[in-house]
Design an enzyme around this catalytic site. Sequence first.
Site, mmCIF file in Angstrom:
data_model
loop_
_atom_site.group_PDB
_atom_site.id
_atom_site.type_symbol
_atom_site.label_atom_id
_atom_site.label_comp_id
_atom_site.label_asym_id
_atom_site.label_seq_id
_atom_site.Cartn_x
_atom_site.Cartn_y
_atom_site.Cartn_z
ATOM 1 N N VAL A 85 0.755 -0.995 -0.114
ATOM 2 C CA VAL A 85 -0.121 0.028 -0.021
ATOM 3 C C VAL A 85 0.908 1.128 0.064
ATOM 4 C CG1 VAL A 85 -1.590 1.383 1.325
ATOM 5 C CG2 VAL A 85 -1.748 -1.070 1.350
ATOM 6 N N VAL A 87 1.099 5.648 -1.362
ATOM 7 C CA VAL A 87 0.820 6.904 -1.976
ATOM 8 C C VAL A 87 1.925 7.685 -2.226
ATOM 9 C CG1 VAL A 87 -0.681 8.957 -1.878
ATOM 10 C CG2 VAL A 87 -1.613 6.593 -1.245
ATOM 11 N N ARG A 93 -2.206 12.714 1.867
ATOM 12 C CA ARG A 93 -3.207 13.497 2.555
ATOM 13 C C ARG A 93 -4.305 14.276 1.615
ATOM 14 N NH1 ARG A 93 -0.468 10.531 4.766
ATOM 15 N NH2 ARG A 93 0.686 10.873 6.492
ATOM 16 N N ARG A 94 -4.584 13.529 0.557
ATOM 17 C CA ARG A 94 -5.686 13.976 -0.428
ATOM 18 C C ARG A 94 -6.574 12.971 -0.471
ATOM 19 N NH1 ARG A 94 -2.884 15.868 -5.898
ATOM 20 N NH2 ARG A 94 -0.922 16.742 -5.103
ATOM 21 N N GLY A 95 -6.816 11.919 0.437
ATOM 22 C CA GLY A 95 -7.790 10.984 0.476
ATOM 23 C C GLY A 95 -7.677 9.732 -0.428
ATOM 24 N N TYR A 126 -4.976 1.949 9.893
ATOM 25 C CA TYR A 126 -5.969 0.830 9.533
ATOM 26 C C TYR A 126 -7.099 0.662 10.411
ATOM 27 C CZ TYR A 126 -2.555 -0.081 5.781
ATOM 28 O OH TYR A 126 -1.436 0.079 4.539
ATOM 29 N N PHE A 412 4.259 -10.857 4.154
ATOM 30 C CA PHE A 412 3.643 -10.521 3.186
ATOM 31 C C PHE A 412 3.235 -8.926 2.973
ATOM 32 C CE2 PHE A 412 -0.764 -10.025 4.754
ATOM 33 C CZ PHE A 412 -0.795 -10.592 6.013
HETATM 34 C C1 LIG Z 1 0.030 5.927 4.621
HETATM 35 C C2 LIG Z 1 -0.288 6.574 3.226
HETATM 36 C C3 LIG Z 1 -0.726 5.159 2.510
HETATM 37 C C4 LIG Z 1 -1.510 7.403 3.585
HETATM 38 O O1 LIG Z 1 -2.040 7.710 2.195
HETATM 39 P P1 LIG Z 1 -2.737 9.290 1.933
HETATM 40 O O2 LIG Z 1 -3.436 9.255 0.402
HETATM 41 O O3 LIG Z 1 -1.740 10.409 2.329
HETATM 42 O O4 LIG Z 1 -3.926 8.971 2.938
HETATM 43 P P2 LIG Z 1 -5.351 9.715 3.024
HETATM 44 O O5 LIG Z 1 -5.357 11.164 2.536
HETATM 45 O O6 LIG Z 1 -6.419 8.889 2.203
HETATM 46 O O7 LIG Z 1 -5.817 9.710 4.688
HETATM 47 C C5 LIG Z 1 -6.898 8.818 5.092
HETATM 48 C C6 LIG Z 1 -6.983 9.096 6.760
HETATM 49 O O8 LIG Z 1 -5.673 8.582 7.093
HETATM 50 C C7 LIG Z 1 -5.281 9.556 7.740
HETATM 51 N N1 LIG Z 1 -3.701 9.332 7.752
HETATM 52 C C8 LIG Z 1 -3.104 9.020 6.394
HETATM 53 N N2 LIG Z 1 -1.911 8.697 6.739
HETATM 54 C C9 LIG Z 1 -1.641 8.731 8.084
HETATM 55 C C10 LIG Z 1 -0.486 8.580 8.941
HETATM 56 N N3 LIG Z 1 0.742 8.254 8.474
HETATM 57 N N4 LIG Z 1 -0.612 9.118 10.228
HETATM 58 C C11 LIG Z 1 -1.992 9.244 10.749
HETATM 59 N N5 LIG Z 1 -2.991 9.390 9.962
HETATM 60 C C12 LIG Z 1 -2.760 9.062 8.786
HETATM 61 C C13 LIG Z 1 -5.510 10.949 7.139
HETATM 62 O O9 LIG Z 1 -5.232 11.814 8.090
HETATM 63 C C14 LIG Z 1 -7.073 10.527 6.750
HETATM 64 O O10 LIG Z 1 -7.663 10.773 7.792
HETATM 65 P P3 LIG Z 1 -9.342 10.815 7.881
HETATM 66 O O11 LIG Z 1 -10.033 9.660 7.253
HETATM 67 O O12 LIG Z 1 -9.931 11.027 9.148
HETATM 68 O O13 LIG Z 1 -9.605 12.310 6.787
HETATM 69 C C15 LIG Z 1 0.916 7.059 2.480
HETATM 70 O O14 LIG Z 1 1.132 8.221 3.196
HETATM 71 C C16 LIG Z 1 1.952 6.384 2.059
HETATM 72 O O15 LIG Z 1 2.116 5.807 1.068
HETATM 73 N N6 LIG Z 1 3.058 6.303 3.215
HETATM 74 C C17 LIG Z 1 4.194 5.450 2.938
HETATM 75 C C18 LIG Z 1 4.091 4.007 2.727
HETATM 76 C C19 LIG Z 1 3.149 3.463 4.067
HETATM 77 O O16 LIG Z 1 3.309 3.938 5.183
HETATM 78 N N7 LIG Z 1 2.333 2.533 3.398
HETATM 79 C C20 LIG Z 1 1.064 2.009 4.412
HETATM 80 C C21 LIG Z 1 1.338 1.424 5.569
HETATM 81 S S1 LIG Z 1 1.449 -0.664 5.137
#
Ligand SMILES: CC(C)(COP(=O)(O)OP(=O)(O)OC[C@H]1O[C@@H](n2cnc3c(N)ncnc32)[C@H](O)[C@@H]1OP(=O)(O)O)[C@@H](O)C(=O)NCCC(=O)NCCS
Length: 412
Positions: A85, A87, A93-95, A126, A412
Amino acid sequence: MDNITIGPLAPGRWLDSFEVSRIGFGDRVAPEVAEAEHQVLVDDRLVVATEGGPDGNLVGTCGSYPFAMTVPGGGSIPVAGVTNVGVLPTHRRRGIFRRLMQRQHDDFAAGGVPVAVLNASDASIYGRIGYGMASRWNLVRVRSGAAFHTAAPTRDLRMMRSADATEVLPALYEAARPVRPGTMSRSAAWWEMLLGPTEMWKGGGHYEVVVAGPDGDDPGGYALYRSSSLNVDPFAEQLGVVVREVVAATPATHAALWRYLLDIDLVQTVEARLAEDDPLLWHLVDPRALGPQGSGDYLFVRILDVPVALCARSYSADIDIVMGVSDHFRPDGAAAGSFRLQAGPGGASCEPTTAEPDVVMGVDALGSLYLGGVDARVLAAAGRVGGRSPAVIDAVARAFRSSPAPFCATHF
Ligand SMILES: CC(C)(COP(=O)(O)OP(=O)(O)OC[C@H]1O[C@@H](n2cnc3c(N)ncnc32)[C@H](O)[C@@H]1OP(=O)(O)O)[C@@H](O)C(=O)NCCC(=O)NCCS
């Protein structure tokens, strides 16, 4: 945000999607890692976010593996093992993550997958989409040579080359698979990756393989490990062994393999990740020969279909209860609502009902209870499970708890 499209990976774009998760996880560039990963993560298990139309730049990705997971009682259930997973940091942080997860979990549900599981690099994100922490591991460092209370059974042991082990280990793994909830099935491609030449977090690179032969009905087992002496100064004071996995269908094979691991010449410490109730500690005459190094979360469970999931496992005690489950992420899905669970050691029935619930919880808390590694009384004390009375919570705790505790050795 509106120029983001969420959908399946287009043909020929696997490397683009791997690149997004690689950047997200801060991994180094290694083309052979992408190739090894592609052995197990196939194109049609990926959902991606593209910018500027379906053929635009990939800015987000998520994938999944089709596993069968052992549940309490030794049966198994089809699960989606969510992985990779990511982004892009430029688009966070754009959903996008939320939309990827919505699409991916809608696809799982439409495909009849009752449960999704993952292990998280970021464990805080999660819960909001319905995952609950369901298994934990202990990292231990054991003094080499540490004595056992009872002599380990003598077994025929043989070393194998990794390349030959793909013929032998799968059957031993299958024989042990029903023992622990949380154990994942492994495809032929997974074994090729795990025992293959490319070292990555999910497996691969050089492992020593030791196989314990069968004994009567006991099919035997194996251990995969790596010596830290391979890459360090030969005059270093500490030679260590890092165990990747010990797989045994019986306590006798488990003891024989651990005795082997603790008796390798020149080695001073043996490090391993163990299930919370692994019997190794209780073999040791000196319990302090096992130095706890830490513990951590591993499996997070997301129930998508409560009746199917709850009927797949068995229960440690009889229970007849109405459970109210809330699911904010998928309020119209098959995990939200009230369900009557009538269950026991012999099996379960579970149906939606309009009756008032005896216990209430989020779908994430139900995920935590599912594999039997978490006590409902502890979740209630943390305000994550509510009930009509303490007796009802006690009944849930007794029924859902599993021995052995859940553990997953598959990365995994
Ligand atoms: C973690 C990650 C997938 C989040 O993606 P994103 O597109 O920025 O997340 P979103 O904008 O859809 O956020 C969804 C919600 O999660 C929250 N959120 C996202 N990442 C967060 C983080 N690292 N810490 C706390 N909250 C987080 C957002 O504030 C948002 O909250 P809301 O539903 O209350 O509005 C992205 O930052 C990333 O790829 N990080 C590096 C790899 C990673 O950590 N992968 C996932 C772990 S296995």
